[in-house]
Structure formats: structure tokens, C-alpha cells
Design a protein around this motif. Structure first.
Motif, PDB file in Angstrom:
ATOM      1  N   VAL A   1       0.849  -1.205   0.000  1.00 48.92           N
ATOM      2  CA  VAL A   1       0.000   0.000   0.000  1.00 48.92           C
ATOM      3  C   VAL A   1       0.876   1.244   0.000  1.00 48.92           C
ATOM      4  O   VAL A   1       0.662   2.179  -0.776  1.00 48.92           O
ATOM      5  CB  VAL A   1      -0.927   0.010   1.236  1.00 48.92           C
ATOM      6  N   LEU A   2       1.897   1.239   0.848  1.00 48.46           N
ATOM      7  CA  LEU A   2       2.769   2.406   0.917  1.00 48.46           C
ATOM      8  C   LEU A   2       3.506   2.628  -0.399  1.00 48.46           C
ATOM      9  O   LEU A   2       3.717   3.757  -0.828  1.00 48.46           O
ATOM     10  CB  LEU A   2       3.771   2.231   2.065  1.00 48.46           C
ATOM     11  N   LEU A   3       3.862   1.548  -1.064  1.00 47.40           N
ATOM     12  CA  LEU A   3       4.576   1.697  -2.341  1.00 47.40           C
ATOM     13  C   LEU A   3       3.685   2.297  -3.417  1.00 47.40           C
ATOM     14  O   LEU A   3       4.104   3.201  -4.147  1.00 47.40           O
ATOM     15  CB  LEU A   3       5.139   0.344  -2.792  1.00 47.40           C
ATOM     16  N   TRP A   4       2.426   1.791  -3.544  1.00 51.70           N
ATOM     17  CA  TRP A   4       1.549   2.466  -4.521  1.00 51.70           C
ATOM     18  C   TRP A   4       1.384   3.903  -4.144  1.00 51.70           C
ATOM     19  O   TRP A   4       1.503   4.793  -4.966  1.00 51.70           O
ATOM     20  CB  TRP A   4       0.103   1.995  -4.568  1.00 51.70           C
ATOM     21  N   ALA A   5       1.011   4.141  -2.868  1.00 51.93           N
ATOM     22  CA  ALA A   5       0.614   5.478  -2.439  1.00 51.93           C
ATOM     23  C   ALA A   5       1.719   6.476  -2.712  1.00 51.93           C
ATOM     24  O   ALA A   5       1.486   7.539  -3.286  1.00 51.93           O
ATOM     25  CB  ALA A   5       0.251   5.468  -0.968  1.00 51.93           C
ATOM     26  N   SER A   6       2.929   6.129  -2.318  1.00 52.70           N
ATOM     27  CA  SER A   6       4.014   7.107  -2.373  1.00 52.70           C
ATOM     28  C   SER A   6       4.523   7.320  -3.786  1.00 52.70           C
ATOM     29  O   SER A   6       5.197   8.313  -4.047  1.00 52.70           O
ATOM     30  CB  SER A   6       5.157   6.666  -1.455  1.00 52.70           C
ATOM     31  N   THR A   7       4.194   6.430  -4.709  1.00 52.07           N
ATOM     32  CA  THR A   7       4.615   6.633  -6.095  1.00 52.07           C
ATOM     33  C   THR A   7       3.490   7.262  -6.932  1.00 52.07           C
ATOM     34  O   THR A   7       3.733   8.193  -7.699  1.00 52.07           O
ATOM     35  CB  THR A   7       5.064   5.313  -6.740  1.00 52.07           C
ATOM     36  N   GLN A   8       2.263   6.770  -6.762  1.00 56.02           N
ATOM     37  CA  GLN A   8       1.173   7.307  -7.571  1.00 56.02           C
ATOM     38  C   GLN A   8       0.835   8.742  -7.206  1.00 56.02           C
ATOM     39  O   GLN A   8       0.290   9.482  -8.017  1.00 56.02           O
ATOM     40  CB  GLN A   8      -0.074   6.442  -7.433  1.00 56.02           C
ATOM     41  N   VAL A   9       1.170   9.127  -5.983  1.00 54.77           N
ATOM     42  CA  VAL A   9       0.865  10.493  -5.565  1.00 54.77           C
ATOM     43  C   VAL A   9       1.547  11.518  -6.475  1.00 54.77           C
ATOM     44  O   VAL A   9       1.043  12.628  -6.653  1.00 54.77           O
ATOM     45  CB  VAL A   9       1.284  10.695  -4.084  1.00 54.77           C
ATOM     46  N   TYR A  10       2.671  11.127  -7.084  1.00 56.09           N
ATOM     47  CA  TYR A  10       3.368  12.079  -7.969  1.00 56.09           C
ATOM     48  C   TYR A  10       2.657  12.247  -9.302  1.00 56.09           C
ATOM     49  O   TYR A  10       2.964  13.168 -10.054  1.00 56.09           O
ATOM     50  CB  TYR A  10       4.829  11.656  -8.158  1.00 56.09           C
ATOM     51  N   ALA A  11       1.694  11.396  -9.602  1.00 60.62           N
ATOM     52  CA  ALA A  11       0.819  11.655 -10.748  1.00 60.62           C
ATOM     53  C   ALA A  11      -0.466  12.335 -10.262  1.00 60.62           C
ATOM     54  O   ALA A  11      -0.813  13.423 -10.700  1.00 60.62           O
ATOM     55  CB  ALA A  11       0.476  10.351 -11.472  1.00 60.62           C
ATOM     56  N   ASP A  12      -1.147  11.687  -9.312  1.00 54.66           N
ATOM     57  CA  ASP A  12      -2.485  12.137  -8.941  1.00 54.66           C
ATOM     58  C   ASP A  12      -2.475  13.506  -8.270  1.00 54.66           C
ATOM     59  O   ASP A  12      -3.389  14.294  -8.443  1.00 54.66           O
ATOM     60  CB  ASP A  12      -3.139  11.114  -8.000  1.00 54.66           C
ATOM     61  N   TRP A  13      -1.452  13.773  -7.474  1.00 55.22           N
ATOM     62  CA  TRP A  13      -1.408  15.026  -6.718  1.00 55.22           C
ATOM     63  C   TRP A  13      -0.370  15.974  -7.285  1.00 55.22           C
ATOM     64  O   TRP A  13       0.093  16.883  -6.573  1.00 55.22           O
ATOM     65  CB  TRP A  13      -1.070  14.733  -5.243  1.00 55.22           C
ATOM     66  N   SER A  14      -0.012  15.806  -8.535  1.00 58.64           N
ATOM     67  CA  SER A  14       1.105  16.600  -9.066  1.00 58.64           C
ATOM     68  C   SER A  14       0.816  18.093  -8.969  1.00 58.64           C
ATOM     69  O   SER A  14       1.738  18.889  -8.754  1.00 58.64           O
ATOM     70  CB  SER A  14       1.397  16.210 -10.513  1.00 58.64           C
ATOM     71  N   SER A  15      -0.466  18.490  -9.104  1.00 58.80           N
ATOM     72  CA  SER A  15      -0.749  19.922  -9.049  1.00 58.80           C
ATOM     73  C   SER A  15      -0.389  20.487  -7.676  1.00 58.80           C
ATOM     74  O   SER A  15       0.189  21.570  -7.565  1.00 58.80           O
ATOM     75  CB  SER A  15      -2.225  20.181  -9.368  1.00 58.80           C
TER      76      SER A  15
END
Lengths: 215, 215
Positions: free
Chosen positions: A159-173
Motif C-alpha cells: 500500500v505504501l509503495l503504490w501510495a508514495s509513487t502514484q501520488v506524484y501523478a495524482d497530486w502533481s498539481s
DNA sequence: GTCTATAGCCCGATAGAC
DNA sequence: GTCTATCGGGCTATAGAC
């Protein structure tokens, strides 16, 4: 001969529609996009769109299927190096960050669907995503059993691995705002990768402790 | 006397509308919800809704303001313990996970807005959220300067902290599937907290290394 | 404050000409 | 395949009675 040309043109428009639809669904979610929006952005008519795809929901489903294909293709790093946890984890994190960098809209479409509780794609997620994730968790557990790494909770680590990597796409703004930049650059992804790899390896690898990471 | 009673009733309906709207916006995003949906769920008429809120966008903005109030109230742990990084970090992670546990819809509304690029709430985010986050980053940097913790990139560490805690609200449907449960329980949040705290402290704190965390 | 009625527009989807 | 035309309905918002 002619049928080949026609079929190629048809294929191209279909792919264009899917690409544009992906971008818009990423930005505004399923309910926030109309067929007319997509049609105008792709330079076709709404009726023509419905010639290629039988309904809005089916178009969305096709977009999501494409997203999942790409997402899963970035996620097989763990199984490639079954005897080398450190290298496998490094490549896994690098791969997931590359996905966020190269396919942010894919990530956002998927995130939108999951946040909504996956009302449309629940079955496909259960059939395609969950088994892949559980396979990765199993790899962690096997490493631990064989004494190749520490005993950690593989499920929450995943979970931490998805979260901490995908956040750079989803929350990029929002990340851009915090970093004071217009948009994220290669250096930001490199810094993210360094931090995540460092943290995970510190936690997962056996002693002796690794030296301090460069600042 | 009478005016007080009326104003109380008015207040209550207004709060009911905001609560129901929050739940629906969390599930389906701004564009996926109509005033009629909200009105029916709250037991009022669409026109009555527009008596309390001048427009759909203004209602949404009010919901987001409330979300931000709650979110920020869970985020002041770092500044409370300016001389004790370990305890501050423990409380910060615990607080953010408590927010995910107690206010998942707040988290999802905010996530939906950020994924969309914050088209409506950009100004408020820049004015209220970014300063709070930058203050937290500054606290990390001050600890490092004073030799209380290792030199890490406070900005990306902060990103990792949001990501790994908010994911338990925003992605709860998928995490439940991986864990094989109907929904997340206290034990899952405790396991998440143990892992995140362990990882972050291993990375941030100075030697001597902490002992292995219990499995 | 809450109701009915309705304006004016956009929605997804279909029919049929070419 | 792409077009025009259109159906039936949902949408936000407003007007006006009570």
C-alpha cells in the motif's frame, strides 16, 4: 487493399477517441465529462462517437481497460528478480515512478475510479489487479521466509509503495505548488525515488545497516 | 425567541445539506452529482436547496471549506513538539491516520479536487494548505540544522506522509480487497501506523539505530 | 421557508438520409 | 462512416404563489 486502409483509418480515430477520453475522464471524472466534450476535443460528432462505442459507459470501460494494461505492465519488477530483494525493490519503485511520470492521466483515471468505490470497474479490479498485488505480497513473504529480508507486513508495505509513487501523478498539481514550480521535473522524480528507495530499503533489508544516503 | 428557533432549524438543515453533499461529492465528484441527488438524499426539494445556497458551485465551495477546516485541524502536530522530532512524527502520523479513519469522505472530496487540478479551489489551497505544508517542511529543516535529525528532503518526506496516510481513506475500497475484508478495521489502521512510523523514524532519526520493530 | 411551474440548456441515445 | 434531425429526460436556476 481498400479495406485495409479503411480499417487503419477507423483504428486511428478509435485510438484518438480513447486517448482524448482518457485525458478528460482523468481531469473531471466519469460524471463530469459528456460525450459532446469528448467529441469536440477529438474533432468528431457525438453521433460518430456512438458509432465507434455503443455507449458512454462502454467507452469508459475501454479506457479503463487500457489504463490497467499500462499499469500492470509497469508492475512486474518484483517477480523478475526472485532472489535479490534490494534490486527488485529498487526497480519496482523506479518503475512505478516512471509510470507516474509517463502516464499521469492513466493514474488519475484509475484513482478517480477507486475513490468512487469502483462502481463500474469492481469486477475487473478484483480479477486483474488484486491477484497481481497479492502475488507481489507473496514475494515479500517468501523473501522473509527465506531469510533474505526482514519480516514486514507485505500488504501494508505494498500500500505504501503504490501510495508514495502514484501520488506524484495524482497530486502533481499540489506537489508542484509546495515545490514552488509550475510542474514536476526529472529532478523531482529523482529526489522522490531516492527518498522512497532509501526508506524502504532501511526498513526491509537485514542488518548491516546501509550507509547514510546523500542529501 | 421565535427567531432563535427558526434560525436553529435553518442552521440544522444547512448542516444536513452540507453533510449529505460532502458524502455524494466524495463518491462521484463535482460533475457526477446533481442538486436533485443531494436534495432527495436530504429529504428536501432542489429549489429549497437553492434557497440555502445560491448555486451548486457555492455549495461545493462551502463543502470544501469545511473539509479544509477539518483537515488542517489534524495537521498541527509537528509544531506542538518543536524539540522532539520522534514524538512529533509519531503524533503527526497518528493524527493523519485518524483523519483518514474518522473523515474518509473529507479526504476523498479533497482528493477529487486535487486530482482534477483544483479547478475551483486553487486559490484556497494556495492560501491555506500550502503555507501549512511549507511550515511543516521548515520544521523538518530546522531539526536537521540543529542536529536533531538526519538531513532528509523535507518536501518529499511530507509528500510521502500525506500519501501513505490518506491512501487509507481514498483507496480504502481497494485496500479492503487486498486484505480480504469487507472494510478496514482498527487493526488495519494500527498496522499501517506501525509500518509508517517505523519506516519514517528509521530514515529520519540519527543513529543509534532503533531496534527491530515487532512483526 | 417551502411549494408549483417553468425557462433554457445539455444530456445520452436513436432514426434515417446519403 | 458521417451527417442532420430529434426524442425523452435531466440539468441549473429563476419566478411567483402561499
Amino acid at each position: 487493399m481498400r479495406s485495409v486502409k479503411v480499417s487503419v483509418a477507423r483504428e486511428k480515430l478509435e485510438q484518438d477517441i480513447l486517448a482524448v477520453a482518457k485525458r478528460l475522464f482523468a481531469q473531471r471524472g466519469y460524471g463530469g465529462v459528456s460525450l459532446d466534450h469528448i467529441a469536440k476535443a477529438v474533432g468528431a460528432s457525438k453521433q460518430n462517437l456512438l458509432y465507434y462505442f455503443p455507449s458512454k459507459e462502454e467507452l469508459y470501460r475501454r479506457v479503463l481497460h487500457g489504463v490497467l494494461d499500462v499499469w500492470l505492465s509497469y508492475m512486474d519488477a518484483l517477480s523478475q528478480r526472485p532472489d535479490d530483494p534490494e534490486q527488485a525493490i529498487r526497480e519496482y519503485i523506479a518503475g512505478k515512478l516512471r509510470f507516474s511520470r509517463e502516464h499521469p492521466d492513466d493514474s488519475r483515471v484509475y484513482a478517480n475510479e477507486v475513490i468512487s468505490g469502483a462502481p463500474i470497474f469492481a469486477t475487473e479490479i478484483a480479477e486483474r489487479v488484486i491477484p497481481a498485488l497479492q502475488a507481489d505480497v507473496a514475494i515479500f513473504n517468501r523473501w522473509a521466509e527465506r531469510g533474505l529480508c526482514r519480516q514486514v507486513d507485505g500488504r501494508h508495505l505494498m500500500v505504501l509503495l503504490w501510495a508514495s509513487t502514484q501520488v506524484y501523478a495524482d497530486w502533481s498539481s499540489q506537489i508542484s505548488l509546495v515545490l514552488g514550480k509550475k510542474e514536476l521535473g526529472d529532478d523531482d522524480f529523482a529526489a522522490a525515488e531516492a527518498l522512497i528507495v532509501d526508506m524502504v530499503l532501511r526498513t526491509v533489508l537485514l542488518a548491516p545497516q546501509r550507509p547514510e544516503a546523500p542529501v
